[in-house]
Design an enzyme around this catalytic site. Structure first.
Site, PDB file in Angstrom:
ATOM      1  N   GLY A   1       0.721  -1.448  -0.263  1.00  0.00           N
ATOM      2  CA  GLY A   1      -0.394   0.132   0.127  1.00  0.00           C
ATOM      3  C   GLY A   1       0.990   1.310   0.427  1.00  0.00           C
ATOM      4  O   GLY A   1       0.337   2.085   0.782  1.00  0.00           O
TER       5      GLY A   1
ATOM      6  N   SER B   1       1.184   3.197  -2.485  1.00  0.00           N
ATOM      7  CA  SER B   1       1.553   4.721  -3.191  1.00  0.00           C
ATOM      8  C   SER B   1       1.267   5.719  -2.340  1.00  0.00           C
ATOM      9  O   SER B   1       0.575   6.600  -2.810  1.00  0.00           O
ATOM     10  CB  SER B   1       0.909   4.217  -5.048  1.00  0.00           C
ATOM     11  OG  SER B   1      -0.828   3.186  -4.109  1.00  0.00           O
TER      12      SER B   1
ATOM     13  N   ASN C   1       0.456  -3.199   4.876  1.00  0.00           N
ATOM     14  CA  ASN C   1       0.127  -1.459   4.742  1.00  0.00           C
ATOM     15  C   ASN C   1      -1.352  -1.706   4.310  1.00  0.00           C
ATOM     16  O   ASN C   1      -2.801  -1.138   4.307  1.00  0.00           O
ATOM     17  CB  ASN C   1       0.647  -0.240   5.139  1.00  0.00           C
ATOM     18  CG  ASN C   1      -0.295   0.826   4.547  1.00  0.00           C
ATOM     19  OD1 ASN C   1      -1.111   1.288   5.816  1.00  0.00           O
ATOM     20  ND2 ASN C   1      -0.022   1.557   3.415  1.00  0.00           N
TER      21      ASN C   1
ATOM     22  N   TYR D   1     -15.730  -4.017   8.238  1.00  0.00           N
ATOM     23  CA  TYR D   1     -14.113  -3.853   7.812  1.00  0.00           C
ATOM     24  C   TYR D   1     -13.509  -4.096   9.451  1.00  0.00           C
ATOM     25  O   TYR D   1     -12.496  -4.184   9.889  1.00  0.00           O
ATOM     26  CB  TYR D   1     -14.014  -1.985   7.909  1.00  0.00           C
ATOM     27  CG  TYR D   1     -12.843  -1.167   8.146  1.00  0.00           C
ATOM     28  CD1 TYR D   1     -12.161  -1.386   7.404  1.00  0.00           C
ATOM     29  CD2 TYR D   1     -12.755  -0.705   8.930  1.00  0.00           C
ATOM     30  CE1 TYR D   1     -10.864  -1.041   7.465  1.00  0.00           C
ATOM     31  CE2 TYR D   1     -11.784   0.435   9.448  1.00  0.00           C
ATOM     32  CZ  TYR D   1     -10.563  -0.613   8.185  1.00  0.00           C
ATOM     33  OH  TYR D   1      -9.440   0.973   8.689  1.00  0.00           O
TER      34      TYR D   1
END
Length: 249
Positions: A12, A14, A89, A154
């Protein structure tokens, strides 16, 4: 903190916490493997890492795809010969009301990325981390302990991630490998935007933030750096909450 000669994988990478962590690790001298799905955003982070020397490697990959996960590890070893740090992440946020028709499909999507991918990458990297007596830092959320309306899937994924991390910490401790968790509260990242949501879509009724602020990705990255470093040599199986007091409310 110096990470000179260390090899770190950041998923993750980016944007948000992952990007901030990758840049800080590069600045501290690490060889960083940047992993994400968005090639254009990865390019931007790669350019920032270049400011501290060309010691990083970009892997465009989806951590939830088994072949991609294997490729992340294989390319890291081929390029840098070892793994010292794994920062899990990558994650997604989705609304999934339990009364909705899409609840199960959304649950499966969330679990595949937020939990299964972490388990898989930990499995694939474990032999290399044992060889280096390395460390793992998993990015969770206060949602792992605090339920948010409409986001039970989530929240469940982060609660499961916390418990898996403790189990992995216990199992890998005999090999000198440390596993820790960071649970941020609200952080100024694009995770909500990436979910196709707006801030007002997230129902935080009854939730307060005592410090009246939200964290920056760099704050979380600083904690990642500490936990991944030799300064935290005696810390494993811990969950560090960085939420500006949100869990107190």
């Amino acid at each position: 903190m110096s990470f000179s000669g260390k090899v770190a994988i950041v998923t993750g990478a980016s944007s948000g916490i992952g990007a901030a962590t990758a840049v800080k690790l590069a600045e501290a001298g690490a060889n960083v493997v940047l992993v994400a799905r968005n090639a254009e955003k990865l390019k931007n982070v790669s350019e920032k890492c270049n400011s501290f020397g060309d010691k990083h490697h970009v892997v465009k990959a989806d951590v939830s795809v088994d072949a991609d996960a294997r490729r992340i590890i294989d390319e890291t070893i081929k390029k840098f010969f070892k793994i010292d740090v794994l920062v899990n992440n990558a994650g997604i946020m989705r609304l999934a009301p339990v009364k909705g028709d899409e609840a199960l499909a959304v649950y499966d999507e969330i679990m595949k990325i937020n939990l299964r991918a972490v388990i898989n990458l930990t499995r694939l990297a474990s032999a290399h981390l044992i060889a280096s007596r390395g460390s793992i830092v998993n990015i969770s959320s206060v949602a792992g302990t605090k339920v948010i309306n409409g986001m039970s899937a989530y929240c469940a994924s982060k609660a499961a991630l916390n418990h898996f991390s403790r189990g992995a910490a216990l199992e890998l401790a005999e090999h000198g490998v440390r596993v820790n968790v960071i649970s941020p509260g609200p952080v100024a990242t694009d995770i909500i935007e990436n979910a196709g949501l707006k801030t007002e879509d997230i129902n935080l009724e009854g939730v307060s933030i005592p410090l009246s602020r939200i964290s920056s990705p760099e704050e979380v990255a600083d904690l990642v750096m500490f936990l991944a470093s030799d300064k935290a040599v005696g810390i494993t199986g811990s969950n560090y909450v960085l939420d500006n007091g949100m869990a107190l409310s």
